[in-house]
Design a protein around this motif. Structure first.
Motif, short mmCIF file in Angstrom:
data_model
loop_
_atom_site.label_atom_id
_atom_site.label_comp_id
_atom_site.label_asym_id
_atom_site.label_seq_id
_atom_site.Cartn_x
_atom_site.Cartn_y
_atom_site.Cartn_z
N GLY A 152 -3.64 0.64 -6.83
CA GLY A 152 -3.08 1.90 -7.30
C GLY A 152 -1.74 2.17 -6.63
O GLY A 152 -1.68 2.67 -5.53
N GLU A 175 0.86 -1.19 0.00
CA GLU A 175 0.00 0.00 0.00
C GLU A 175 0.90 1.24 0.00
O GLU A 175 1.82 1.34 0.81
CB GLU A 175 -0.89 -0.03 1.26
CG GLU A 175 -1.65 1.24 1.53
CD GLU A 175 -2.64 1.60 0.45
OE1 GLU A 175 -3.62 0.88 0.27
OE2 GLU A 175 -2.39 2.60 -0.26
N ASP A 176 0.65 2.17 -0.94
CA ASP A 176 1.52 3.35 -1.02
C ASP A 176 1.07 4.50 -0.14
O ASP A 176 1.83 5.43 0.10
CB ASP A 176 1.66 3.81 -2.47
CG ASP A 176 0.33 4.25 -3.04
OD1 ASP A 176 -0.65 3.51 -2.87
OD2 ASP A 176 0.26 5.33 -3.66
N GLU A 177 -0.19 4.46 0.33
CA GLU A 177 -0.62 5.51 1.27
C GLU A 177 -0.04 5.16 2.63
O GLU A 177 -0.47 4.20 3.28
CB GLU A 177 -2.15 5.55 1.37
CG GLU A 177 -2.83 6.21 0.20
CD GLU A 177 -4.34 6.01 0.28
OE1 GLU A 177 -4.93 6.35 1.33
OE2 GLU A 177 -4.91 5.49 -0.69
N ASP A 193 -2.78 -3.23 -2.74
CA ASP A 193 -3.47 -2.05 -3.28
C ASP A 193 -3.23 -2.03 -4.79
O ASP A 193 -2.12 -2.28 -5.24
CB ASP A 193 -2.88 -0.80 -2.61
CG ASP A 193 -3.54 0.47 -3.13
OD1 ASP A 193 -4.73 0.42 -3.47
OD2 ASP A 193 -2.85 1.50 -3.19
CA CA Z 1 -2.79 3.58 -3.71
#
Ligand code: CA
Length: 226
Positions: free
Chosen positions: A54, A8-10, A52
């Protein structure tokens, strides 16, 4: 201990997921990019991957493709409510399930548990599966109602039912089911599947109008809920 790779990039969401899962006894590996996810997946075996779609570098779909080239690790996809086409693509590439943001931690844990259960016993599905009170013998190809009477299925109904039952709790896309039935995904009329699923519910579900086992995921596909 269940080993989960969380991609997850967040950053805030990644931290929250890692904390929640660690608190519930998971052994968590964190990855903020697709590249790091692939490195982590190759370096260590995981029981499940939470991914995730995105991501900043690779798309989640590319990550699924790369992992599926060498591993059958269950993959649960995190995605936005609006991204239906992307979720279908993820499932067709070999993801096992999805959780739509925003989600509750209980919902996420339930999906992870279902995915890891399948991962551990995919090869040894019991040959007798209960759909409510109806008993389905996958080896003998017989269906028996609660009162002992035989339920008759057509070959197409049988094929569809067997595919769903052999992957308990797994969301299977309409496209995948049609490909299996027809040998080609060209036949994309969704009403075709709806008719067969409705027939199966009539024969198997205690309340066909309120199905509890042969579940429709609108716009996506179907799942057998044990
Ligand atoms: Ca994302």
């Amino acid at each position: 201990m269940t080993r989960v790779l969380v991609v997850e990039d967040e950053r805030a969401l990644l931290r929250a997921l890692a904390m929640n899962l660690t608190a519930r006894g998971y052994d968590v590996t964190e990855a903020e990019t697709g590249t790091r996810a692939l490195t982590a997946a190759a370096a260590q075996e995981h029981d499940v991957i939470l991914l995730d779609l995105g991501l900043p570098d690779l798309s989640g779909l590319e990550v699924i493709k790369a992992v599926r080239a060498y591993a059958s690790t269950p993959i649960v996809v995190l995605s936005a409510r609006t991204a239906t086409a992307e979720k279908v693509a993820a499932l067709d590439l070999g993801a096992d399930d999805f959780v739509t943001k925003p989600f509750s931690i209980d919902e996420l844990l339930a999906r992870l548990r279902a995915a890891t259960r399948r991962g551990g016993s995919a090869a040894e599905t019991s040959e007798v599966v209960l759909v409510g009170t109806t008993s389905v013998d996958l080896a003998a190809k017989t269906v028996t109602a609660a009162d002992g009477s035989a339920v008759h299925l057509t070959p197409t109904e049988w094929q569809l039912l067997e595919t769903l039952l052999r992957h308990p709790s797994k969301l299977i896309t309409g496209r995948a089911l049609l490909t299996q039935l027809r040998g080609t995904p060209d036949h994309t009329d969704p009403s075709y599947l709806r008719i067969y699923i409705a027939q199966l519910r009539k024969k198997l579900e205690p309340e066909p109008g309120r199905p509890r086992h042969l579940i429709t995921e609108p716009g996506m596909g179907y799942r057998f809920q044990p």
